[in-house]
Design a protein around this motif. Sequence first.
Motif, PDB file in Angstrom:
ATOM      1  N   ASN A  30       5.980   1.085  -9.797  1.00  0.00           N
ATOM      2  CA  ASN A  30       6.899   2.053  -9.206  1.00  0.00           C
ATOM      3  C   ASN A  30       7.525   2.838 -10.358  1.00  0.00           C
ATOM      4  O   ASN A  30       8.491   2.400 -10.968  1.00  0.00           O
ATOM      5  CB  ASN A  30       7.974   1.351  -8.371  1.00  0.00           C
ATOM      6  N   LYS A  76       5.516  -1.617  -6.574  1.00  0.00           N
ATOM      7  CA  LYS A  76       5.471  -1.325  -5.151  1.00  0.00           C
ATOM      8  C   LYS A  76       4.401  -2.249  -4.579  1.00  0.00           C
ATOM      9  O   LYS A  76       3.287  -2.301  -5.100  1.00  0.00           O
ATOM     10  CB  LYS A  76       5.093   0.139  -4.894  1.00  0.00           C
ATOM     11  N   SER A  91       9.273  -4.052  -2.784  1.00  0.00           N
ATOM     12  CA  SER A  91       9.321  -3.673  -4.190  1.00  0.00           C
ATOM     13  C   SER A  91      10.005  -4.798  -4.945  1.00  0.00           C
ATOM     14  O   SER A  91      10.898  -5.453  -4.402  1.00  0.00           O
ATOM     15  CB  SER A  91      10.106  -2.363  -4.366  1.00  0.00           C
ATOM     16  N   TYR A 119      11.122   4.215  -2.853  1.00  0.00           N
ATOM     17  CA  TYR A 119      10.113   3.479  -2.072  1.00  0.00           C
ATOM     18  C   TYR A 119      10.834   2.618  -1.048  1.00  0.00           C
ATOM     19  O   TYR A 119      11.789   1.907  -1.387  1.00  0.00           O
ATOM     20  CB  TYR A 119       9.290   2.616  -3.026  1.00  0.00           C
TER      21      TYR A 119
END
Length: 110
Positions: free
Chosen positions: A24, A33, A47, A78
């Motif tokens: 990420n 992620k 995450s 995310y």
Amino acid sequence: MDIDPQAFARLDLRVGRIAQATLNTKARTPAYKLVIDFGEIGTRQSSGQYTALYTPESLIGRQVVCAMNLGAMRIGGYEAQVLVVGARGADGAPILVGPEREVPLGADLF
């Protein structure tokens, strides 16, 4: 202090398998992620800051325990839909928690 078994029962802990793991790049602290497969339940995103001990390749295929019903949150742009359960090692690095043997995807913990 009395133990309330219903308090634990409200937490929906399930086993899933990490299907995808990518860096990420928008997270402030290095993180991955994750896409986690829960079998008939479907896939969910998460995450986590597991970069100290795990590569993306070493995460794929690993069974992990996840809290399913805590709501979603955005981490570094995310959406994390589940939280992966872990423990801090002696050096503080997160260590993933998973079953000691293979179990069906979506299996609930009790």
